[in-house]
Design a protein around this motif. Structure first.
Motif, PDB file in Angstrom:
ATOM      1  N   TRP A  85       0.618  12.539  -8.691  1.00  0.00           N
ATOM      2  CA  TRP A  85       0.904  13.251  -7.451  1.00  0.00           C
ATOM      3  C   TRP A  85       1.181  12.231  -6.354  1.00  0.00           C
ATOM      4  N   VAL A  86       1.578  12.710  -5.193  1.00  0.00           N
ATOM      5  CA  VAL A  86       1.886  11.837  -4.071  1.00  0.00           C
ATOM      6  C   VAL A  86       0.578  11.287  -3.509  1.00  0.00           C
ATOM      7  N   SER A  87       0.422   9.985  -3.567  1.00  0.00           N
ATOM      8  CA  SER A  87      -0.749   9.312  -2.993  1.00  0.00           C
ATOM      9  C   SER A  87      -0.256   8.319  -1.958  1.00  0.00           C
ATOM     10  N   ASN A  88       0.402   8.854  -0.937  1.00  0.00           N
ATOM     11  CA  ASN A  88       0.956   7.998   0.104  1.00  0.00           C
ATOM     12  C   ASN A  88      -0.149   7.588   1.082  1.00  0.00           C
ATOM     13  N   CYS A  89       0.218   7.237   2.286  1.00  0.00           N
ATOM     14  CA  CYS A  89      -0.729   6.666   3.244  1.00  0.00           C
ATOM     15  C   CYS A  89      -1.872   7.604   3.633  1.00  0.00           C
ATOM     16  N   PHE A  90      -1.612   8.892   3.799  1.00  0.00           N
ATOM     17  CA  PHE A  90      -2.656   9.800   4.285  1.00  0.00           C
ATOM     18  C   PHE A  90      -3.776   9.990   3.247  1.00  0.00           C
ATOM     19  N   PRO A  91      -3.471  10.345   1.986  1.00  0.00           N
ATOM     20  CA  PRO A  91      -4.557  10.446   1.003  1.00  0.00           C
ATOM     21  C   PRO A  91      -5.294   9.114   0.798  1.00  0.00           C
ATOM     22  N   GLN A  92      -4.570   8.010   0.872  1.00  0.00           N
ATOM     23  CA  GLN A  92      -5.226   6.707   0.739  1.00  0.00           C
ATOM     24  C   GLN A  92      -6.166   6.461   1.915  1.00  0.00           C
ATOM     25  N   ALA A  93      -5.754   6.833   3.115  1.00  0.00           N
ATOM     26  CA  ALA A  93      -6.596   6.645   4.300  1.00  0.00           C
ATOM     27  C   ALA A  93      -7.858   7.509   4.212  1.00  0.00           C
ATOM     28  N   VAL A  94      -7.719   8.753   3.768  1.00  0.00           N
ATOM     29  CA  VAL A  94      -8.874   9.635   3.632  1.00  0.00           C
ATOM     30  C   VAL A  94      -9.838   9.078   2.583  1.00  0.00           C
TER      31      VAL A  94
END
Length: 157
Positions: A85-94
């Motif tokens: 799935w998309v693991s861009n900046c926002f999920p990584q930051a969370v």
């Protein structure tokens, strides 16, 4: 077969911290992504930390805390490469916020925007800093204007 062997060799070369946390981080990235999709930002924001507006404040850390923050960032970036799935900046930051909180490491989570000079479109970015370490998202200060900051420290500190 060569691809599997190459990936296994690559995994074995990773630091022990990243190897131990990889399965859990993979799941946490998925849960973070799902949370972002299901809940509005208004419902998610209270769990990101203490809002400090657009102040760009980075907490000071001990050398041990900086080393652990760097390990956390490396492990998250590794796990993010292997999610379907998309693991861009926002999920990584969370996810970084969760893990830094677990280890008791002070952090600042930033949201920024910029206008792409070639297309004129707005782009958003999220990144986490802990001391001198860019845990996830790189040093977004170079390109993005901070529009929100959440920190683990209270506003009175």
């Amino acid at each position: 077969m060569k691809k599997v062997r190459r990936k296994a060799t690559s995994f074995l070369r990773q630091p022990g911290f990243a190897k131990r946390w990889l399965p859990l981080l993979w799941i946490l990235l998925g849960l973070s992504r799902m949370t972002i999709l299901v809940f509005s930002f208004r419902r998610l924001a209270p769990h990101l930390g203490n809002p400090v507006g657009i102040s760009a404040c980075i907490p000071l850390l001990t050398p041990q805390q900086e080393n652990k923050a760097a390990q956390i960032g490396q492990a998250i970036r590794l796990a993010a490469r292997y999610t379907p799935w998309v693991s861009n900046c926002f999920p990584q930051a969370v996810t970084a916020r969760l893990l830094l909180g677990l280890y008791g490491i002070p952090y600042s989570l930033y949201f920024g925007v910029m206008r792409d000079p070639s297309t004129g479109e707005f782009k958003a970015h999220a990144w986490v800093a802990a001391g001198r370490v860019a845990v996830t998202g790189g040093y977004g200060f170079n390109l993005f204007t901070v529009v929100g900051c959440y920190t683990s420290l209270s506003q009175n500190a």
